[in-house]
Design an enzyme around this catalytic site. Structure first.
Site, short mmCIF file in Angstrom:
data_model
loop_
_atom_site.label_atom_id
_atom_site.label_comp_id
_atom_site.label_asym_id
_atom_site.label_seq_id
_atom_site.Cartn_x
_atom_site.Cartn_y
_atom_site.Cartn_z
N HIS A 71 0.82 -1.21 0.00
CA HIS A 71 0.00 0.00 0.00
C HIS A 71 0.85 1.26 0.00
O HIS A 71 0.54 2.23 -0.69
CB HIS A 71 -0.94 0.00 1.21
CG HIS A 71 -2.18 -0.80 1.01
ND1 HIS A 71 -3.42 -0.24 0.90
CD2 HIS A 71 -2.35 -2.13 0.87
CE1 HIS A 71 -4.33 -1.20 0.70
NE2 HIS A 71 -3.70 -2.36 0.69
N ASP A 107 6.97 6.30 1.28
CA ASP A 107 7.32 7.41 2.17
C ASP A 107 6.60 7.35 3.52
O ASP A 107 6.58 8.34 4.26
CB ASP A 107 6.98 8.74 1.49
CG ASP A 107 5.50 8.81 1.07
OD1 ASP A 107 4.73 7.90 1.41
OD2 ASP A 107 5.13 9.79 0.39
N SER A 109 3.61 7.45 4.19
CA SER A 109 2.39 8.27 4.29
C SER A 109 1.22 7.42 4.79
O SER A 109 0.31 7.93 5.44
CB SER A 109 2.06 8.90 2.94
OG SER A 109 1.84 7.91 1.94
N GLU A 121 -4.64 7.79 5.06
CA GLU A 121 -4.89 6.86 3.96
C GLU A 121 -5.57 5.59 4.46
O GLU A 121 -6.17 4.85 3.67
CB GLU A 121 -3.57 6.53 3.26
CG GLU A 121 -2.95 7.71 2.55
CD GLU A 121 -1.54 7.42 2.06
OE1 GLU A 121 -1.18 6.23 1.92
OE2 GLU A 121 -0.78 8.39 1.81
N PRO A 195 -4.75 -1.10 -7.02
CA PRO A 195 -5.79 -1.91 -7.68
C PRO A 195 -6.77 -2.47 -6.66
O PRO A 195 -6.41 -2.78 -5.51
CB PRO A 195 -4.99 -3.04 -8.34
CG PRO A 195 -3.59 -2.54 -8.43
CD PRO A 195 -3.40 -1.65 -7.24
N SER A 226 -1.24 -15.83 -0.94
CA SER A 226 -1.07 -17.18 -0.40
C SER A 226 -1.23 -17.18 1.12
O SER A 226 -1.50 -18.22 1.71
CB SER A 226 0.31 -17.73 -0.78
OG SER A 226 0.58 -18.94 -0.13
#
Length: 357
Positions: A71, A107, A109, A121, A195, A226
């Site tokens: 992420h 970074d 974030s 986020e 995505p 997995s």
């Protein structure tokens, strides 16, 4: 004579500018192995020890560290820097500002909480199910005790993922360090860059290829599925009102047992393991399951139906070593995706907040 002089100045300026442009275009060169060798010699060992301790108490933390890396390094922030350059280059009569598009990622974030005008986020739907952020502080506190304000949270994200992968039975990856921490979060960019589990394969391939990860590496990176688990919120659309025809019927019945209603409570503990056979081992059982139509998410099963990805699914299903090799390469590329370095960032004292001074 004046025109010749200006002509000479412009070309001199171009040669002076080129190294700067190259430096701005690629910040990967600012990362290096053993970046903390002088400033905090035990940094990587401290992170490894803390990751191991947390894994022994809370095994799912290793999975969280891998997802954190995905992420944090997939969220690309685009910004412009302007350089004034001789207009002779543009065959114009006046000087102009040239805008150069740069990218920033990796970074930390992701770790910023909602406070003082920052929107985390972690609030994004793409971050649904992410957890164990509180244990990042455990790692950071150990580092702060040894080397105050030295090791960045962005490097903690990368190195904890590296060490978590090993604990999950995956490959050892030599990672460079030297990342800096962002002073902002980028909530609005999350859905534009990460995505979703039900996106088309074309879109998923495009997103990863935009950061230099090729098709076989994308197939390998999705092999991270997995390990860990998926909440029923992200599964029920494949089960209700009718079962997705690409699902193995017996597997669909099992999933209905795990997710008995079409509208599960997001706060409830309702989930299915990504891999029932080896649920906490990063191995090629994931690909073997895909070939049996036992992919948990839409994007998983699409790997077998897309002609560009299916050959790699078959190859990884047959060869765990090949999967690990490609997975290691993909993770390394991801960890070096336009990281924030140099004076543009900071080293946070607490990974949850930007520094106050």
């Amino acid at each position: 004579m004046m025109a010749i002089k200006n002509h000479h100045c412009c070309f001199s300026f171009i040669f002076l500018l080129l190294p700067l442009l190259l430096q701005l275009h690629s910040v990967k060169g600012d990362l290096q192995l053993n970046y903390y060798a002088q400033s905090c010699p035990n940094a990587e060992e401290i992170i490894r020890q803390q990751v191991n301790k947390l894994y022994n108490k809370h095994g799912n933390t290793a999975v969280s560290w891998v997802r954190n890396l995905f992420h944090d390094c997939m969220v690309k922030v685009y910004f412009y820097t302007y350089i004034r350059i001789c207009a002779y280059i543009m065959k114009m009569k006046s000087e102009n500002n040239i805008a150069i598009l740069l990218m920033q990622s990796c970074d930390a974030s992701l770790l910023l909480e909602t406070v003082n005008g920052i929107e985390s986020e972690q609030k994004s739907d793409r971050s649904f199910g992410m957890r164990n952020f509180k244990y990042v502080k455990t790692i950071k506190d150990a580092l702060e005790q040894e080397c105050p304000r030295t090791v960045s949270c962005a490097d903690i994200v990368s190195l904890s993922a590296r060490d978590g992968i090993v604990l999950l039975g995956g490959p050892r990856i030599e990672m460079k360090t030297g990342r800096k921490d962002s002073k902002r979060s980028y909530l609005s960019e999350v859905e534009n860059t990460i995505p979703n589990h039900n996106d088309s394969m074309e879109l998923v391939l495009s997103r990863f290829q935009s950061i230099g990860i090729d098709t076989k590496e994308i197939v390998a990176l999705l092999g991270a599925h997995s390990v860990g688990r998926v909440h029923c919120v992200n599964l029920v659309h494949r089960l209700y009102p009718t079962v997705d025809p690409t699902l193995d019927p017996d597997y669909a019945e099992y999933l209905k047992g795990r997710c008995p209603t079409p509208d599960p409570d997001p706060e409830a503990v309702l989930y299915s393991r990504n891999d029932r056979e080896t649920p906490m081992i990063l191995d090629n059982m994931y690909y073997k399951n895909l070939l049996k139509h036992k992919g948990l998410l839409v994007i998983d099963q699409q790997l077998t139906s897309d002609p560009t990805t299916s050959p790699f699914v078959e190859k990884m299903a047959a060869d765990n070593g090949y999967f690990h090799d490609q997975f290691a390469r993909a993770v390394l590329l991801l960890s070096e995706n336009n990281p924030l370095t140099g004076d543009e960032g900071e080293v946070r004292k607490d990974c949850r907040y930007v520094n106050s001074e």
